[in-house]
Design an enzyme around this catalytic site. Structure first.
Site, short mmCIF file in Angstrom:
data_model
loop_
_atom_site.label_atom_id
_atom_site.label_comp_id
_atom_site.label_asym_id
_atom_site.label_seq_id
_atom_site.Cartn_x
_atom_site.Cartn_y
_atom_site.Cartn_z
N SER A 78 -2.59 23.87 18.68
CA SER A 78 -3.56 22.93 19.22
C SER A 78 -4.95 23.57 19.25
O SER A 78 -5.10 24.76 19.49
CB SER A 78 -3.16 22.51 20.63
N LYS A 116 -5.31 18.36 19.13
CA LYS A 116 -6.20 19.15 19.98
C LYS A 116 -5.91 18.76 21.42
O LYS A 116 -5.57 17.61 21.70
CB LYS A 116 -7.65 18.83 19.62
N ASN A 155 -12.85 33.77 21.04
CA ASN A 155 -13.29 32.40 21.21
C ASN A 155 -13.35 32.04 22.69
O ASN A 155 -12.58 32.55 23.50
CB ASN A 155 -12.36 31.43 20.47
N GLY A 161 -13.37 26.35 25.69
CA GLY A 161 -13.47 25.58 26.93
C GLY A 161 -12.86 24.20 26.85
O GLY A 161 -13.19 23.32 27.65
N CYS A 209 -4.54 27.82 29.18
CA CYS A 209 -5.84 28.06 28.54
C CYS A 209 -6.58 29.19 29.24
O CYS A 209 -6.82 29.14 30.44
CB CYS A 209 -6.70 26.81 28.56
N LYS A 268 3.41 25.55 27.32
CA LYS A 268 2.65 26.58 26.62
C LYS A 268 2.32 27.70 27.59
O LYS A 268 1.54 27.53 28.52
CB LYS A 268 1.38 25.99 26.01
N GLY A 273 -5.80 35.71 16.53
CA GLY A 273 -5.67 36.33 15.22
C GLY A 273 -4.69 37.48 15.20
O GLY A 273 -3.92 37.69 16.14
#
Length: 303
Positions: free
Chosen positions: A21, A43, A67, A70, A127, A162, A202
């Site tokens: 996402s 997303k 990154n 937000g 997040c 998640k 990454g």
């Protein structure tokens, strides 16, 4: 012929490759055939419009990128009215990623996206570019249990929780999600380095998340989706051998929008070369008796 299909609980995928996402949209159809993907992941959607963090939001580093997005979103209504109809053009199952800053609204969001066309709901409770307590429920098992339990009461659709690599005890959090009713867990690619900074995505995070997939696969019975640093087919193999049923691809999509198709084709060729008929047979194959090919794929560092 290699059977690439896998099942993430009740969700059947033609192959184990799907986007993470926030790294994907239906606009990818301009460069790849989305019907070849195992699943489509939206997303992350919140109830209301969010502008996200101020730019610059992304900075590439040698190990991947930092990154601090937000979670910008046009909101729930836009998703239901515009984005969902666009995704319905494609055959793969659609996984709707959602978030909220409080548990009660999270559950209401689950109810609101439990509509035809949505095949599973991914609870983005991890997040890292949000303030602690403002959406990162996966930092401990108590808040994970509470949010997943309430969300479970709102839908019959599969729920994927998640998780966060920043949790103090990842297996306890995974077990809490399973006990609360999650049908699968996603070990996420991002590693938070503090509010006001960002998360690393990454290849640099792969060893961390790979180890967590391995740990969680021994602690829970529900499927695990690995997400972190997948750049080549050997990375996919490593996640599967460590216990993942499927994987989500994120950073690679920024570098190469056709990366997921290459991974699907590479996975099929790898299995054919090794004489493996079902890719599902790779899941967890190294947990008890790691074969020689496990070490060839680079799994030596996992214990």
């Amino acid at each position: 012929m290699v059977d690439l299909s896998v099942n993430v609980g009740a969700v059947a995928l033609t192959n184990p490759i799907m986007p993470a996402s926030g790294t994907f949209s239906d606009e990818f159809a301009q460069v790849i055939d989305l019907n070849r993907l195992g699943a489509l992941v939206t997303k992350t959607v919140s109830r209301n419009y969010r502008a996200g963090n101020p730019p610059p939001r992304v900075h590439e580093i040698e190990a991947g990128m930092i990154n601090s997005i937000g979670l910008p979103t046009k909101g729930l209504k836009y998703f239901l009215d515009v984005q969902l109809p666009a995704y319905k053009r494609f055959r793969p199952p659609l996984v709707c990623s959602i978030t909220s800053e409080n548990i009660e609204d999270f559950a209401q969001m689950v109810r609101d996206v439990s509509v035809p066309g949505v095949d599973a709901i991914e609870l983005n409770i991890s997040c890292p570019t949000r303030q602690p307590g403002g959406g990162n429920f996966a930092l401990n098992e108590d808040t994970t249990y509470k949010v997943v339990k309430l969300c479970r009461s709102m839908t019959a659709k599969p729920l994927w929780a998640k998780l966060s690599p920043n949790a103090g005890e990842i297996t306890a959090v995974a077990e809490a999600a399973e006990t609360a009713g999650a049908n699968a867990i996603t070990d996420t690619r991002r590693s938070c380095i503090g509010q006001g900074y960002g998360g690393i995505s990454g290849p640099g995070v792969k060893p961390i998340v790979l180890r967590m997939v391995h740990q969680c696969s021994k602690a829970v019975k529900i499927p695990i989706i690995g997400c972190g640093g997948i750049m080549k087919v050997e990375d996919v193999i490593e996640y599967l051998l460590a216990g993942a049923t499927a994987v989500e691809v994120g950073f690679a999509n920024f570098r190469n929008p056709t990366a997921m198709i290459g991974l699907i084709e590479g996975l099929e060729k790898w299995c054919a070369k090794k004489g493996i008929r079902r890719v599902a047979d790779l899941t967890g194959a190294m947990l008890d008796h790691p074969p020689r090919d496990t070490y060839e794929a680079g799994m030596v560092g996992i214990s």
